[in-house]
Write an enzyme that holds these catalytic residues in place. Structure first.
Site, PDB file in Angstrom:
ATOM      1  N   ARG A  88       0.849  -1.198   0.000  1.00 45.85           N
ATOM      2  CA  ARG A  88       0.000   0.000   0.000  1.00 45.85           C
ATOM      3  C   ARG A  88       0.881   1.243   0.000  1.00 45.85           C
ATOM      4  NH1 ARG A  88      -5.380  -1.831   1.613  1.00 45.85           N
ATOM      5  NH2 ARG A  88      -5.348  -3.955   0.810  1.00 45.85           N
ATOM      6  N   GLU A 100       0.026   4.174   0.280  1.00 46.81           N
ATOM      7  CA  GLU A 100      -0.670   5.319   0.874  1.00 46.81           C
ATOM      8  C   GLU A 100       0.284   6.067   1.795  1.00 46.81           C
ATOM      9  OE1 GLU A 100      -3.801   3.091   2.604  1.00 46.81           O
ATOM     10  OE2 GLU A 100      -4.521   2.493   0.618  1.00 46.81           O
ATOM     11  N   ARG A 104      -1.303   2.571  12.828  1.00 42.84           N
ATOM     12  CA  ARG A 104      -1.918   1.313  12.403  1.00 42.84           C
ATOM     13  C   ARG A 104      -1.806   1.002  10.911  1.00 42.84           C
ATOM     14  NH1 ARG A 104      -8.407   1.514  13.471  1.00 42.84           N
ATOM     15  NH2 ARG A 104      -9.008   3.069  11.953  1.00 42.84           N
ATOM     16  N   HIS A 105      -0.981   1.736  10.199  1.00 39.59           N
ATOM     17  CA  HIS A 105      -0.782   1.463   8.768  1.00 39.59           C
ATOM     18  C   HIS A 105       0.673   1.120   8.463  1.00 39.59           C
ATOM     19  CE1 HIS A 105      -4.612   3.713   8.535  1.00 39.59           C
ATOM     20  NE2 HIS A 105      -4.841   2.892   7.525  1.00 39.59           N
ATOM     21  N   GLU A 125     -10.621  -1.819  13.468  1.00 31.08           N
ATOM     22  CA  GLU A 125     -11.019  -2.625  12.323  1.00 31.08           C
ATOM     23  C   GLU A 125      -9.904  -3.614  12.020  1.00 31.08           C
ATOM     24  OE1 GLU A 125     -10.935  -0.680   8.431  1.00 31.08           O
ATOM     25  OE2 GLU A 125     -10.283  -2.692   7.876  1.00 31.08           O
ATOM     26  N   SER A 158     -11.928  -6.712   6.758  1.00 31.98           N
ATOM     27  CA  SER A 158     -12.967  -6.231   5.864  1.00 31.98           C
ATOM     28  C   SER A 158     -13.411  -7.391   4.999  1.00 31.98           C
ATOM     29  CB  SER A 158     -12.440  -5.113   4.962  1.00 31.98           C
ATOM     30  OG  SER A 158     -12.711  -3.873   5.544  1.00 31.98           O
ATOM     31  N   ARG A 171      -2.036  -6.371  12.338  1.00 36.25           N
ATOM     32  CA  ARG A 171      -3.095  -5.753  13.146  1.00 36.25           C
ATOM     33  C   ARG A 171      -3.654  -6.729  14.158  1.00 36.25           C
ATOM     34  NH1 ARG A 171      -7.178  -1.609  10.152  1.00 36.25           N
ATOM     35  NH2 ARG A 171      -5.494  -0.209   9.500  1.00 36.25           N
TER      36      ARG A 171
END
Lengths: 429, 429
Positions: free
Chosen positions: A209, A211, A217-218, A352, A355, A403
């Site tokens: 990712r 991002e 948490r990323h 979370e 998903s 996570r």
């Protein structure tokens, strides 16, 4: 002579010769004695050196040096496990180790996070740090055990892809023999088309990712535990599969990593037979958010975690029915009210973790939704065309390994449980 | 009503109602009857439609459409397994499928390799094609079972790395938030430093090779089964571990993929208690190559494979002691004659399947060998520095999953056994 693991020393017969292999965890030189604590992958053992146990002029190897110790098992109620090694011959198995950047023999690791991460190859040796990954490894075992027993096939899909899989943004670009390729953000499309082959598939592998997140948490690369299953009625069957998987992961941690659970004082979640489940609409009301919020904010997830614990004594809560417009385009709308989707998240201790959703399975639905969202058809063509070949109703989910472990040990930062984290700023070690 | 899998239909009681789910594998419309063969992940089942079984004007769904069939189990000695489904209600679970690019109902897939690969999402549905991956999945299970039982810890190392790990050449470059990163060619360095943490580690994950090879046995991305273990005496202990792993993979294939073995007519290798082992020097002589050859050519490997079969009845042969200069810099030289190394390859049916070695474990040895080879120190600094922290003697190996399956089924091209191959020319599907 067979090697004795440190954790088995307590079962040695006093007077019996034993051979240990491991690292010098702690060296304490007193006037008349030297205590050596040896660490191996199973635990710690105490070795006592008296004058004469080392050859004249020889020094006891410093901490972190790999050693072999041959000596006599001797009862001593003060030693860990009640047995220590006396009259030892200590042989260094490599050169004397440099002094580590942090004192690994201390009961806790007090280093700052950057120190911990800069010296990850060393700091993971600390028993408390190593225990965190032992939880991860046991969890992977539990994940696969449940799915193997339930007719799933393990697959491995390519990480180098021709076009961005999820949304087009935030992908890493690769120079692929002179043309652009991308790192897969998920095995989403592959696992869906492989339902057409194997019906039920799972994959454990890296996802990427790009991002530019800089949060606790990323990560830019993490281990994704992906599942997809065909011939489902709706997303509730997918949630039922997820429940079995999580229960199996917890059971495997309890069984295979019991010593790590104990060392870390981990509170294992109880996985109820039916996970507490809320519709997104009701979740918004419960946390006092406006009815037209498109998604749950981290604070909402925390509040829902508290609610699940207070109302159901559960560390886990499922939120289903997120607005279709705020989920990935391949999410299946609720046929009774397509404003909502047959999607869900699993919230674990207020964060979370998973998903998932039932996915679209009809070609026409893909064509329509891409047009509605204004996406280019071309990058998705080969993916979408595969739905003309007959894919049954299906759904799936993805669990982020780091996570999961992060919430198990209630880490403040996901990097604490990642072997060698990758983020906006960190590409080494 | 519970679903009956196709392979279980033969055990249904005649007269009993059954429910199948799967794909229309073959539709044969005769004058008075329609035969429908349904395929699911377990096998095939025959369904017989008589006039009136379909609603007026309704057509039977075409091949590859996902369907549900509810009907009556009926004995018929001519049906596969002796039982078929009669008086069925056939419900399509998606739109009618387009005609597939190849006829999947034919006993063998006669498509050319490019057709097979261009339409991989569909062609993997063919029972013979799917069987190949079933061998892969079972092999992965066997690999992990052996290592889990032997004190190994599963790890996952990053695929995005700061510098090229193996040799500096032939790596894929990634744009990592504006700076260059590379895709890991192997988890080599990580598994070595993790020996310092867990003693024994394994990893199953993708590795990336930007070598512009265009051969039947190379891929740009493949699944590597990596193992590394500490506290070894020499490479022979590593070979012993490899032997157990391969035996476990074969056993798992026999046990968990017996139907695939049968469908494909796979001849499973016998794994002898002691693998036939030759020194590189003797291997050269045996194949009639000059004494100063630095490595074995593919033709030499084929000849050694034939020798092992003729002399030892073995599909497997180990060559050890490759010249130090022709192996990776971290290979441990033979202390008795450092011209030769403590490295090995495992040749399976005439093709190199595994490379392994005892590795260097002393910091000074790394510094020296990098200098001798004229390598820059900087890209290796963080790796090499980690050997100052106390790493015991260790070694390991890597098995290429696709090569393993390719030799098991004696495929002419490794791409035939790779789900979605990546090579110089291919980046999709």
């Amino acid at each position: 002579m067979r090697r004795t693991h440190c954790s088995d020393l307590s079962t040695a017969t006093p007077g019996e010769p034993v051979r240990l292999q491991g690292w010098v965890h702690r060296r304490r030189e007193l006037a008349a004695l030297t205590f050596l604590v040896v660490r191996d992958r199973t635990g710690l053992a105490q070795v006592v050196l008296r004058p004469g146990d080392l050859p004249d002029g020889a020094a006891c190897p410093p901490e972190e040096t790999p050693v072999e110790v041959v000596g006599t098992a001797t009862a001593n109620p003060q030693a860990p496990g009640g047995v220590e090694v006396t009259s030892p011959t200590v042989t260094a198995l490599s050169e004397p180790a440099d002094t580590p950047p942090v004192e690994l023999w201390r009961p806790t690791l007090s280093a700052s996070l950057p120190t911990l991460l800069d010296h990850a190859a060393t700091t993971w040796r600390h028993p408390l740090q190593r225990a965190k990954w032992e939880l991860a490894a046991a969890s992977l075992h539990g994940f696969r055990s449940v799915l193997d027993a339930d007719g799933f096939t393990e697959v491995h899909s390519p990480k180098l892809v021709e076009s961005a899989t999820e949304s087009g943004a935030n992908v890493f670009e690769v120079d692929y023999f002179g043309r652009p390729a991308y790192l897969a953000q998920s095995p989403q499309f592959y696992k869906q088309v492989l339902v057409g082959v194997f019906e039920r598939v799972y994959e454990v592998g890296p996802v990427f990712r790009a991002e530019p997140h800089d949060t606790v948490r990323h990560l830019a690369e993490y281990v994704s535990l992906d599942v997809e299953l065909g011939f489902v009625r709706d997303h509730r069957e997918v949630v039922a599969c997820l429940r079995e998987v999580v229960a199996g992961m917890v059971a495997a941690v309890a069984e295979r990593a019991s010593s790590a659970v104990e060392r870390l004082g981990v509170r294992l979640p109880v996985v109820p037979d039916e996970l507490p489940t809320l519709h997104f609409r009701d979740a918004l009301r419960l946390v006092g958010a406006p009815d037209d919020e498109p998604d749950l904010a981290p604070a909402h997830e925390r509040a829902l975690g508290e609610w699940a614990m207070a109302e159901h004594g559960s560390d886990l809560v499922v939120v289903e029915g997120y607005p279709t417009a705020s989920r990935a385009f391949y999410s299946h709308p609720d046929p009774d009210d397509p404003h909502w989707s047959r999607s869900f998240d699993l919230i674990f201790r207020g964060v979370e973790l998973v998903s998932g959703a039932q996915r679209l399975h009809r070609y026409e639905d893909y064509v329509r939704v891409l047009a509605e969202r204004g996406y280019d058809y071309a990058p998705f063509a080969s993916y979408v065309e595969s739905f003309r070949r007959g894919i049954p109703p299906h759904g799936g989910f993805a669990i982020g390994l780091e996570r999961w472990v992060g919430r198990l040990v209630e880490a403040a930062n996901i990097r604490e449980v990642t072997l060698f984290p990758r983020d906006l700023h960190r590409l080494a070690p």
